[in-house]
Every structure is written in C-alpha cells, then in structure tokens.
Design a protein around this motif. Structure first.
Motif, mmCIF file in Angstrom:
data_model
loop_
_atom_site.group_PDB
_atom_site.id
_atom_site.type_symbol
_atom_site.label_atom_id
_atom_site.label_comp_id
_atom_site.label_asym_id
_atom_site.label_seq_id
_atom_site.Cartn_x
_atom_site.Cartn_y
_atom_site.Cartn_z
ATOM 1 N N TYR A 1 0.829 -1.211 0.000
ATOM 2 C CA TYR A 1 0.000 0.000 0.000
ATOM 3 C C TYR A 1 0.867 1.266 0.000
ATOM 4 O O TYR A 1 0.582 2.234 -0.682
ATOM 5 C CB TYR A 1 -0.933 0.011 1.202
ATOM 6 C CG TYR A 1 -2.061 -0.992 1.134
ATOM 7 C CD1 TYR A 1 -2.771 -1.191 -0.051
ATOM 8 C CD2 TYR A 1 -2.427 -1.731 2.247
ATOM 9 C CE1 TYR A 1 -3.799 -2.119 -0.118
ATOM 10 C CE2 TYR A 1 -3.460 -2.651 2.194
ATOM 11 C CZ TYR A 1 -4.140 -2.840 0.996
ATOM 12 O OH TYR A 1 -5.157 -3.740 0.937
ATOM 13 N N VAL A 2 1.917 1.262 0.769
ATOM 14 C CA VAL A 2 2.825 2.409 0.819
ATOM 15 C C VAL A 2 3.479 2.618 -0.541
ATOM 16 O O VAL A 2 3.575 3.747 -1.049
ATOM 17 C CB VAL A 2 3.887 2.223 1.931
ATOM 18 C CG1 VAL A 2 4.955 3.299 1.850
ATOM 19 C CG2 VAL A 2 3.220 2.226 3.303
ATOM 20 N N LEU A 3 3.921 1.553 -1.173
ATOM 21 C CA LEU A 3 4.551 1.643 -2.488
ATOM 22 C C LEU A 3 3.570 2.183 -3.529
ATOM 23 O O LEU A 3 3.918 3.039 -4.334
ATOM 24 C CB LEU A 3 5.093 0.271 -2.902
ATOM 25 C CG LEU A 3 5.838 0.219 -4.232
ATOM 26 C CD1 LEU A 3 7.067 1.117 -4.177
ATOM 27 C CD2 LEU A 3 6.242 -1.201 -4.554
ATOM 28 N N LEU A 4 2.345 1.701 -3.498
ATOM 29 C CA LEU A 4 1.325 2.202 -4.432
ATOM 30 C C LEU A 4 1.042 3.682 -4.210
ATOM 31 O O LEU A 4 0.872 4.445 -5.162
ATOM 32 C CB LEU A 4 0.032 1.384 -4.300
ATOM 33 C CG LEU A 4 0.047 0.013 -4.960
ATOM 34 C CD1 LEU A 4 -1.231 -0.736 -4.633
ATOM 35 C CD2 LEU A 4 0.221 0.128 -6.455
ATOM 36 N N ALA A 5 0.997 4.123 -2.960
ATOM 37 C CA ALA A 5 0.760 5.532 -2.659
ATOM 38 C C ALA A 5 1.903 6.399 -3.185
ATOM 39 O O ALA A 5 1.685 7.471 -3.761
ATOM 40 C CB ALA A 5 0.586 5.715 -1.151
ATOM 41 N N ILE A 6 3.133 5.940 -3.026
ATOM 42 C CA ILE A 6 4.303 6.694 -3.508
ATOM 43 C C ILE A 6 4.287 6.771 -5.038
ATOM 44 O O ILE A 6 4.529 7.831 -5.623
ATOM 45 C CB ILE A 6 5.615 6.068 -2.988
ATOM 46 C CG1 ILE A 6 5.721 6.265 -1.475
ATOM 47 C CG2 ILE A 6 6.820 6.654 -3.699
ATOM 48 C CD1 ILE A 6 6.861 5.504 -0.830
ATOM 49 N N LEU A 7 4.011 5.664 -5.707
ATOM 50 C CA LEU A 7 3.958 5.660 -7.172
ATOM 51 C C LEU A 7 2.860 6.577 -7.695
ATOM 52 O O LEU A 7 3.067 7.337 -8.656
ATOM 53 C CB LEU A 7 3.746 4.236 -7.695
ATOM 54 C CG LEU A 7 4.951 3.319 -7.627
ATOM 55 C CD1 LEU A 7 4.558 1.896 -8.028
ATOM 56 C CD2 LEU A 7 6.051 3.827 -8.524
ATOM 57 N N THR A 8 1.688 6.545 -7.064
ATOM 58 C CA THR A 8 0.588 7.406 -7.490
ATOM 59 C C THR A 8 0.959 8.877 -7.327
ATOM 60 O O THR A 8 0.716 9.690 -8.209
ATOM 61 C CB THR A 8 -0.686 7.078 -6.685
ATOM 62 O OG1 THR A 8 -0.998 5.704 -6.853
ATOM 63 C CG2 THR A 8 -1.852 7.929 -7.126
#
Length: 149
Positions: A16-23
């Motif tokens: 979830y953290v990785l997806l938030a950073i990519l977004t």
C-alpha cells in the motif's frame, strides 16, 4: 482468527505504501510545466542551386534554378529574396516579372523557382542573392560570371 487477519494486513502494508508513492510521483510528474506541448514554427532551411555557366556574354541571359530545402514545415512561413551586385552590371528577375532592384526585399511565391540574370556588362560580374524567411533565418548565395566576349 483476528491475529491471522492482522498479520495479513500488516503484510500488505508495504505494498500500500509503495502504491501511494507511485501514485503521488506520477501525479507530480504529469503536472510539470516542462511537459507542455511546444509548437515549433521556426525551421532552418538550406538553399540548393543547380549549376550555372561560368561565362556570360553582354546581353546573354542565364537561368538560375533554386530550391529551398526546409528542415520542417510550418505553413505560415514566408520566404523572401534580395540581391546586391558588386561587380559589373546586369539585371536579375523572377520568371517574366520586372527586374529586381538591388537591396529591395521581394516575397517568393514558392520554394522552388527560377531566376534569370541578364548581363549588361563587358566585364566580369559578381552578385549575391540572400534568401530569408519570416523568422530571420537567412542564406547567402554568391554568383560570379566571367565575360565571354
């Protein structure tokens, strides 16, 4: 049962953290002013000239074939011609139009055309032709003719 569910949620936390950073990074990059669409309308050009005779007699007319080679195409670009004769005398004209006056600027109707130089001199002749566009790009062509009388 609650501990298994908590372990599963904790295992997904890095995703979830990785997806938030990519977004966030994609959003920030796509909003950058550097990616604005730039429309180029100033294209440099080259001038090609077919070979011309080296000698010309007094009263003789020489055909000069010129092609403007564009590196890009902007429909509103206008091309111009001016010339200056510094040795001998003669007239330069576009097809059957009136003769050009030295240092005056004349619009060109197309990028492929013919000029006609008529010698009115019994000595060698030299003149320059400048082709320019509406953006300030300019090319110089020098012509030299020996007298053949």
């Amino acid at each position: 049962m609650i501990t298994i569910f908590n372990k599963f949620r904790m295992g997904l936390l890095p995703i979830y953290v990785l997806l938030a950073i990519l977004t966030a990074s994609v959003t920030l990059v796509s909003c950058s002013k550097e990616d604005e669409l730039e429309i180029q309308n100033n294209f440099p050009f080259e001038v090609n000239v077919m070979p011309v005779p080296k000698d010309v007699a007094n009263g003789q007319t020489v055909e000069i074939r010129i092609t403007i080679q564009r590196t890009g195409n902007y429909n509103n670009t206008q091309y111009y011609l001016r010339y200056f004769q510094y040795d001998g005398t003669g007239t330069l004209q576009y097809y059957s139009e009136p003769s050009y006056l030295p240092n005056d600027l004349y619009p060109l109707a197309s990028t492929q055309f013919r000029l006609y130089y008529t010698s009115t001199s019994a000595v060698s002749q030299s003149f320059d032709v400048w082709i320019s566009d509406s953006f300030g790009n300019e090319k110089q062509i020098t012509f030299q003719f020996n007298n053949s009388d």
